[in-house]
Design an enzyme around this catalytic site. Structure first.
Site, PDB file in Angstrom:
ATOM      1  N   SER A  96     -10.947   6.492  -3.461  1.00 15.40           N
ATOM      2  CA  SER A  96     -12.178   7.274  -3.278  1.00 15.40           C
ATOM      3  C   SER A  96     -13.382   6.629  -3.959  1.00 15.40           C
ATOM      4  CB  SER A  96     -11.980   8.709  -3.772  1.00 15.40           C
ATOM      5  OG  SER A  96     -10.947   9.361  -3.052  1.00 15.40           O
ATOM      6  N   GLY A 145      -7.432   8.315   0.273  1.00 17.63           N
ATOM      7  CA  GLY A 145      -7.425   9.112   1.493  1.00 17.63           C
ATOM      8  C   GLY A 145      -8.590  10.083   1.566  1.00 17.63           C
ATOM      9  N   HIS A 196       0.839  -1.204   0.000  1.00 20.29           N
ATOM     10  CA  HIS A 196       0.000   0.000   0.000  1.00 20.29           C
ATOM     11  C   HIS A 196       0.872   1.251   0.000  1.00 20.29           C
ATOM     12  CE1 HIS A 196      -2.896   3.039   1.285  1.00 20.29           C
ATOM     13  NE2 HIS A 196      -3.832   2.223   0.847  1.00 20.29           N
ATOM     14  N   GLU A 216      -4.355   1.780  -7.096  1.00 21.02           N
ATOM     15  CA  GLU A 216      -4.763   2.865  -6.217  1.00 21.02           C
ATOM     16  C   GLU A 216      -3.876   4.079  -6.481  1.00 21.02           C
ATOM     17  OE1 GLU A 216      -6.794   1.258  -2.342  1.00 21.02           O
ATOM     18  OE2 GLU A 216      -4.649   0.953  -2.207  1.00 21.02           O
TER      19      GLU A 216
END
Length: 256
Positions: free
Chosen positions: A212, A175, A96, A169
């Site tokens: 998102s 975030g 990640h 991502e």
């Protein structure tokens, strides 16, 4: 590939009591599951065993947010693949961008972890994505290729046949302040990721989109030809939000 993968990682959120409530509510809604969707949940380490136990009678896969590549040893604060298997986990999230940015994760260490996960029968969910600077400088495709090849670089020919997932991502899209990628942009990047992975593995592997994801964009995203699932953040931390996105996507998938 017959199923879409739709799941959520809770990051550093939820007490054990909160995790139990989520898992119990998800289990209670199991009768309404779509056969076209493989669900998964990735809690913090402190809740994985209990969440897995609650969901053991369902098809929901449960995973961890990271692991070390060694089976055991002097790695203070780390969790080994053997420990994850001892918790009966199915998946492990690796690479990640928050781990790359804050904890020194590199393409090399991600590759070591992917090999260890496969060796121990865990499904690696490999997270990759370009920064805003990469995108604006025209380096997105090159960065993604480096991350894909690095993640797969330690696998033997036999290990390349294991179940492997990617999650695209884009760093600028994730975030609380993230800006979702357009469906067209995400689909184009994912086509590139799938092509690179296929050149290494000699087969197509699923690539999920994360960044998102929310009830307003999930249906458009899941309809894209190169988006094989969704990796959801805060929109699915509430079980009602997760179930809502699952229902929306199930309807869209069935319509297609």
């Amino acid at each position: 590939m017959t199923k879409f993968w739709i799941g959520t990682s809770w990051k550093m959120n939820k007490t054990l009591a909160e995790a139990r409530l989520f898992a119990e509510a998800l289990k209670a809604a199991d009768a309404g599951r779509s056969p076209d969707i493989q669900r998964f949940v990735i809690p913090p380490f402190t809740a994985v065993r209990e969440v897995k136990e609650i969901l053991s009678g369902t098809s929901v896969k449960v995973g961890a947010q990271n692991m070390h590549w060694a089976d055991q040893g002097a790695w203070t604060g780390e969790i080994s693949p053997l420990m994850l298997k001892d918790c009966n986990l199915d998946i492990v999230e690796l690479g990640h961008s928050e781990r790359r940015e804050h904890f020194g994760e590199t393409n090399e260490t991600v590759g070591l972890k992917v090999e260890a996960a496969v060796r121990h029968g865990l499904i690696p969910l490999i997270c990759i994505g370009e920064t805003l600077e990469d995108r604006e400088s025209g380096r997105a495709a090159a960065v993604l290729e480096e991350e894909v090849r690095g993640a797969l670089s330690k696998l033997s020919e036999a290990q390349k046949q294991a179940e492997i997932l990617f999650a695209y991502e884009p760093v600028w899209a994730i975030g609380e302040n993230g800006i979702p990628a357009s469906a067209d942009y995400a689909d184009a990047r994912q086509a590139e990721i799938i092509a690179v992975a296929q050149s290494v593995l000699a087969r197509r592997v699923p690539c999920l989109y994360g960044g998102s994801v929310n009830p307003g964009n999930c249906e458009e995203l899941i309809a894209c030809p190169h988006i094989d699932g969704l990796f959801i953040g805060r929109s699915a931390w509430n079980v009602e939000g997760y179930l809502d996105i699952l229902a929306r996507c199930a309807t869209k998938v069935q319509a297609n």
